[in-house]
Design an enzyme around this catalytic site. Structure first.
Site, mmCIF file in Angstrom:
data_model
loop_
_atom_site.group_PDB
_atom_site.id
_atom_site.type_symbol
_atom_site.label_atom_id
_atom_site.label_comp_id
_atom_site.label_asym_id
_atom_site.label_seq_id
_atom_site.Cartn_x
_atom_site.Cartn_y
_atom_site.Cartn_z
ATOM 1 C CG ASP A 87 -6.082 8.989 5.955
ATOM 2 O OD1 ASP A 87 -5.381 9.638 6.727
ATOM 3 O OD2 ASP A 87 -7.112 9.446 5.428
ATOM 4 N NE ARG B 71 -2.170 8.571 -9.425
ATOM 5 C CZ ARG B 71 -2.936 8.166 -8.394
ATOM 6 N NH1 ARG B 71 -2.371 7.656 -7.330
ATOM 7 N NH2 ARG B 71 -4.241 8.296 -8.438
ATOM 8 C CD GLU C 231 -3.213 0.435 0.397
ATOM 9 O OE1 GLU C 231 -2.753 1.415 -0.229
ATOM 10 O OE2 GLU C 231 -4.430 0.199 0.500
ATOM 11 C CG ASP C 232 -1.088 4.660 -1.537
ATOM 12 O OD1 ASP C 232 -1.757 4.001 -0.701
ATOM 13 O OD2 ASP C 232 -1.622 5.397 -2.387
ATOM 14 C CG PHE D 156 -3.485 15.552 1.081
ATOM 15 C CD1 PHE D 156 -4.464 14.595 1.291
ATOM 16 C CD2 PHE D 156 -2.999 15.745 -0.210
ATOM 17 C CE1 PHE D 156 -4.962 13.838 0.235
ATOM 18 C CE2 PHE D 156 -3.491 15.002 -1.275
ATOM 19 C CZ PHE D 156 -4.474 14.046 -1.037
HETATM 20 P P1 IMP Z 1 -8.189 4.989 4.333
HETATM 21 O O1 IMP Z 1 -7.041 4.380 5.105
HETATM 22 O O2 IMP Z 1 -9.310 4.023 4.077
HETATM 23 O O3 IMP Z 1 -8.689 6.255 4.988
HETATM 24 O O4 IMP Z 1 -7.750 5.425 2.884
HETATM 25 C C1 IMP Z 1 -6.457 5.463 2.483
HETATM 26 C C2 IMP Z 1 -6.421 5.952 1.051
HETATM 27 O O5 IMP Z 1 -6.706 7.361 1.003
HETATM 28 C C3 IMP Z 1 -5.019 5.801 0.521
HETATM 29 O O6 IMP Z 1 -4.838 4.549 -0.134
HETATM 30 C C4 IMP Z 1 -4.902 6.973 -0.435
HETATM 31 O O7 IMP Z 1 -5.394 6.624 -1.702
HETATM 32 C C5 IMP Z 1 -5.787 8.028 0.180
HETATM 33 N N1 IMP Z 1 -4.982 8.976 1.010
HETATM 34 C C6 IMP Z 1 -4.974 9.080 2.342
HETATM 35 N N2 IMP Z 1 -4.140 10.042 2.775
HETATM 36 C C7 IMP Z 1 -3.569 10.554 1.657
HETATM 37 C C8 IMP Z 1 -2.584 11.593 1.437
HETATM 38 O O8 IMP Z 1 -2.027 12.230 2.352
HETATM 39 N N3 IMP Z 1 -2.243 11.816 0.135
HETATM 40 C C9 IMP Z 1 -2.800 11.138 -0.910
HETATM 41 N N4 IMP Z 1 -3.723 10.173 -0.747
HETATM 42 C C10 IMP Z 1 -4.109 9.874 0.526
HETATM 43 MG MG MG Z 2 -4.332 3.598 -1.825
#
Ligand code: IMP
Ligand code: MG
Length: 175
Positions: A101, A163, A97-98, A150
């Site tokens: 959050d 990206r 994963e990237d 962010f």
């Molecule tokens: P969550 O953990 O379900 O809230 O969602 C995570 C996803 O939200 C990640 O895979 C990203 O695609 C996006 N995301 C969350 N924080 C960031 C950020 O700081 N920059 C860019 N994308 C983010």
């Molecule tokens: Mg993602």
């Protein structure tokens, strides 16, 4: 293009940490084979760099998911836009994963993938924003813990831009 981006983690630090993660994951993988799952699109840059540093027989598969609901916070209900090509049955699987959050989308994804009976299922994320966590997720490997800002670069986007930045940056003036 990058004039409003403040560098949070420079390229050499990201690369050094990915080298380290590759070494640790290699050590902690018992068998000869490791199946990497990239969560598109954000995970793609990290997965390619990480895969090159894992000294195993690596196979790759890709998955694309989208959160239901509008807005910037994910609902946690994930729609599979592109499913994996290969079954997971019995495989040593690593989700790449990237960023994590709230943890909502990953928690949901993990449940889906677990039901496909992988032999082992681990998670590796380049970035983690622990302050934002709503749903706990067991993450095995974290590149960097970062504050609640962010970020873009290394696969992460702002409105699909940035990206391709080779470092982690913050877009000034956003959120
Ligand atoms: P969550 O953990 O379900 O809230 O969602 C995570 C996803 O939200 C990640 O895979 C990203 O695609 C996006 N995301 C969350 N924080 C960031 C950020 O700081 N920059 C860019 N994308 C983010
Ligand atoms: Mg993602």
């Amino acid at each position: 293009m990058s004039e409003n981006i403040r560098v949070m983690i420079p390229e050499d630090e990201v690369d050094a940490r990915i080298n380290e993660l590759g070494r640790i994951i290699t050590e902690e993988t018992k068998g000869d084979e490791l199946h990497l799952i990239c969560v598109l699109k954000g995970g793609a840059f990290f997965m390619c760099e990480l895969a090159k540093r894992i000294n195993k027989k690596v196979t790759l598969d890709f998955m694309s998911v989208s959160s239901y609901g509008a807005g910037t916070s994910s609902s946690g209900v994930v729609k599979i836009v592109k499913d994996l090509d290969e079954p997971l049955e019995g495989k040593d699987v690593l989700i790449v994963e990237d960023i994590i959050d709230s943890g909502r989308s990953l928690a949901y994804l993990v449940e889906i993938l677990k039901s496909r009976n992988p032999g082992r299922l681990r998670i590796c994320t380049l970035l983690d924003k622990p302050d934002r966590r709503v749903i706990p997720v067991n993450v095995d490997y974290v590149g960097f813990k970062i504050p609640d800002e962010f970020v873009v670069g290394y696969g992460l986007d702002y409105a699909q831009w940035y990206r391709n930045l080779p470092y982690i940056g913050v877009v000034e003036g956003v959120e």
